[in-house]
Write a protein that holds these residues in place. Structure first.
Motif, PDB file in Angstrom:
ATOM      1  N   ASN A 161       0.853  -1.179   0.000  1.00 13.68           N
ATOM      2  CA  ASN A 161       0.000   0.000   0.000  1.00 13.68           C
ATOM      3  C   ASN A 161       0.894   1.236   0.000  1.00 13.68           C
ATOM      4  N   LEU A 162       0.513   2.246  -0.772  1.00 15.59           N
ATOM      5  CA  LEU A 162       1.287   3.483  -0.830  1.00 15.59           C
ATOM      6  C   LEU A 162       1.016   4.395   0.365  1.00 15.59           C
ATOM      7  N   GLY A 163       0.011   4.089   1.150  1.00 16.96           N
ATOM      8  CA  GLY A 163      -0.275   4.846   2.363  1.00 16.96           C
ATOM      9  C   GLY A 163      -0.486   6.320   2.099  1.00 16.96           C
ATOM     10  N   ILE A 164       0.147   7.148   2.900  1.00 21.71           N
ATOM     11  CA  ILE A 164      -0.065   8.595   2.817  1.00 21.71           C
ATOM     12  C   ILE A 164       0.695   9.242   1.665  1.00 21.71           C
ATOM     13  N   THR A 165       1.476   8.478   0.922  1.00 17.81           N
ATOM     14  CA  THR A 165       2.251   9.047  -0.185  1.00 17.81           C
ATOM     15  C   THR A 165       1.557   8.870  -1.529  1.00 17.81           C
ATOM     16  N   GLU A 224      -6.794   4.022  -4.973  1.00 17.51           N
ATOM     17  CA  GLU A 224      -5.822   3.375  -5.853  1.00 17.51           C
ATOM     18  C   GLU A 224      -4.440   3.413  -5.200  1.00 17.51           C
ATOM     19  N   THR A 225      -4.299   2.656  -4.137  1.00 17.44           N
ATOM     20  CA  THR A 225      -3.077   2.729  -3.343  1.00 17.44           C
ATOM     21  C   THR A 225      -2.254   1.454  -3.354  1.00 17.44           C
ATOM     22  N   LEU A 226      -2.702   0.425  -4.062  1.00 21.03           N
ATOM     23  CA  LEU A 226      -1.980  -0.849  -4.057  1.00 21.03           C
ATOM     24  C   LEU A 226      -1.047  -0.967  -5.255  1.00 21.03           C
ATOM     25  N   ILE A 227       0.152  -1.450  -4.992  1.00 20.38           N
ATOM     26  CA  ILE A 227       1.092  -1.760  -6.071  1.00 20.38           C
ATOM     27  C   ILE A 227       1.711  -3.118  -5.765  1.00 20.38           C
ATOM     28  N   HIS A 228       2.064  -3.831  -6.802  1.00 22.44           N
ATOM     29  CA  HIS A 228       2.745  -5.111  -6.631  1.00 22.44           C
ATOM     30  C   HIS A 228       4.227  -4.862  -6.835  1.00 22.44           C
ATOM     31  N   PRO A 229       5.068  -5.347  -5.948  1.00 24.11           N
ATOM     32  CA  PRO A 229       6.505  -5.039  -6.050  1.00 24.11           C
ATOM     33  C   PRO A 229       7.204  -5.611  -7.273  1.00 24.11           C
TER      34      PRO A 229
END
Length: 57
Positions: free
Chosen positions: A16-20, A48-53
């Motif tokens: 999750n990208l959280g507050i960024t 839209e805060t999820l990214i896959h590494p």
């Protein structure tokens, strides 16, 4: 190159990208390389805060 912070990954492997989340999605898409630092203190946010590494669009 983008240097970002993300939360710990969830059960599906997404961070999750959280507050960024403000401009980071654009930065990730435009950068040739993305380095993510896992921050265990990063709060989880909605949207839209999820990214896959390991997967990039």
């Amino acid at each position: 190159m983008a240097l970002i912070q993300v939360s710990l990954s969830n059960d599906s492997g997404y961070c999750n990208l959280g507050i960024t989340v403000d401009v980071i999605q654009t930065l990730i898409k435009e950068a040739a390389y993305v380095i993510a630092e896992v921050n265990s203190q990063m709060p989880l946010t909605n949207g839209e805060t999820l990214i896959h590494p390991y997967i990039r669009d």
